[in-house]
Design an enzyme around this catalytic site. Sequence first.
Site, short mmCIF file in Angstrom:
data_model
loop_
_atom_site.label_atom_id
_atom_site.label_comp_id
_atom_site.label_asym_id
_atom_site.label_seq_id
_atom_site.Cartn_x
_atom_site.Cartn_y
_atom_site.Cartn_z
N SER A 1 8.08 -23.43 -1.72
CA SER A 1 8.15 -24.08 -3.03
C SER A 1 9.55 -24.03 -3.62
O SER A 1 10.30 -23.07 -3.41
CB SER A 1 7.19 -23.39 -4.00
OG SER A 1 5.85 -23.48 -3.55
N HIS B 1 1.04 -21.91 -9.13
CA HIS B 1 0.52 -21.15 -7.99
C HIS B 1 0.00 -19.78 -8.40
O HIS B 1 -1.06 -19.34 -7.92
CB HIS B 1 1.60 -21.02 -6.92
CG HIS B 1 1.90 -22.31 -6.22
ND1 HIS B 1 0.97 -22.97 -5.46
CD2 HIS B 1 3.03 -23.06 -6.19
CE1 HIS B 1 1.51 -24.08 -4.97
NE2 HIS B 1 2.74 -24.16 -5.40
#
Length: 488
Positions: free
Chosen positions: A337, A424
Amino acid sequence: MSATEWFQARLRPGEKSKVPVAPEAAAKGAPKNAPKPSARSTAERLLVTLRKADEALSPRALRRVLADLQAVIDPRVSEVEGGRRAHAIADAYRAATAEERRDYWALMSEHFAADAQKLKTARDQHQNAVGTPDEGQAELRLRRALVSPRMRLLQRFAVEPEGMRFLVDLRADLLPNLKADKRLLALDAELEHLFSTWFDVAFLELRRIDWDSPASLIEKLIRYEAVHDIKSWSDVKNRLDDSDRRCYGFFHPRLPNEPLIFVEVALVDRISDGITPLLDEAAVPVLPAKATTAIFYSISNTQNGLRGVSFGDSLIKRVVETLQDELPRLKTFATLSPIPGFRTWLAKNAADLLPRLDEKREAELGRLVGSLPPTAERLLAAVDAATTFDAKSPLRQWLMQAAAEYLGRALVDGTPADPVARFHLGNGARVERLNWAGDPSPKGQKQSYGLMVNYLYDLKRLDKHRTWLADGKVAVSGDIESLYFKKG
């Protein structure tokens, strides 16, 4: 037009694909040249006959639009007829200018609220009935009083097949204007409430997107990709067609062939530490039967109008279940990410991190930047050359420590400061590993000096990690914890 023709018409040699602004960023504020809201309410404007220069619709036009909106929820007409009338208003709205659309929002906001007196009466009755046998009936009356005519109006728009698309687009228009005009907040709140029900994951279909999907769907994938630019037709083919790649999206029956959110997955044999190998079209693919790890390397929301409606966590869970059924050898599920807020955060907080350096590290950094003790300004100027730092560089170590602090300890109102981390970690993942030079692209340098992060989805600990986050503690690995500054 075919997908190939579409792509070639838009990507000239050397041209970069145009990536839309991520939904959360797109709705932060009104456009710079957006018209100012009228100082007068629509009720005041409806009572006059002359039009002011800074207002879009004349009082006469306002009265006509208001009458049309009221006709949609006329109790004497059927739901089907109400939907037909709403469809006519939607057509007129689409043809209106940006300034005129503001008047539509104002009318919906100011003239279709719940009856204040009925609401007060129902609330008082409920309060008096608490703890008595009449409490249930009083609660029912209160719930009915809370249902505003505006809610019924919006529901009528959804009757027609294109109504859902209209409402999602209307909210996308509305969101950037909320900060400048608080009168619109009620309309936005009811739209979000309806969408949270209509777009519940129980009504969404998980669908794999591959090279055999309709060309129009692949075109949308290219247009909506908001994490890693799709640079060519062969690039998108690589992301969809290789045996070690997967792409899945959530779809709603009222928005056919329109992905609400999609995730791109790489099947690999270890947790990835950089995006370049994953996007390398010449890389030798991993045989899916031998893959042990699924890397979620791009997740893109596509509909600005659905901001605040959460289905990303359900998408990841459904994709994990699908992959486990197809490939039982997969044991590790992680992301690669970006860290989009890191550089901005560091620019504001570097000075606060300096007192947490030990004497040895302070002296090392001071010698490198030519200032004892080192200053935030000189450190920030020095780390602009992050791509040149070797593994033993104190500047590199300081930048990694600062990133660990940002991801693991920087909270805003009890939630992670970084928007991707917020997503997340809110889903129960943990911060697993920082990757130096994970994204060497100009975008990666601009956001985070090229740093990327892996979030690990340990399926047995998701609920535990969510509980920690609710208590203000971020789940991190030992590697991340070891990077924290020791002082402070």
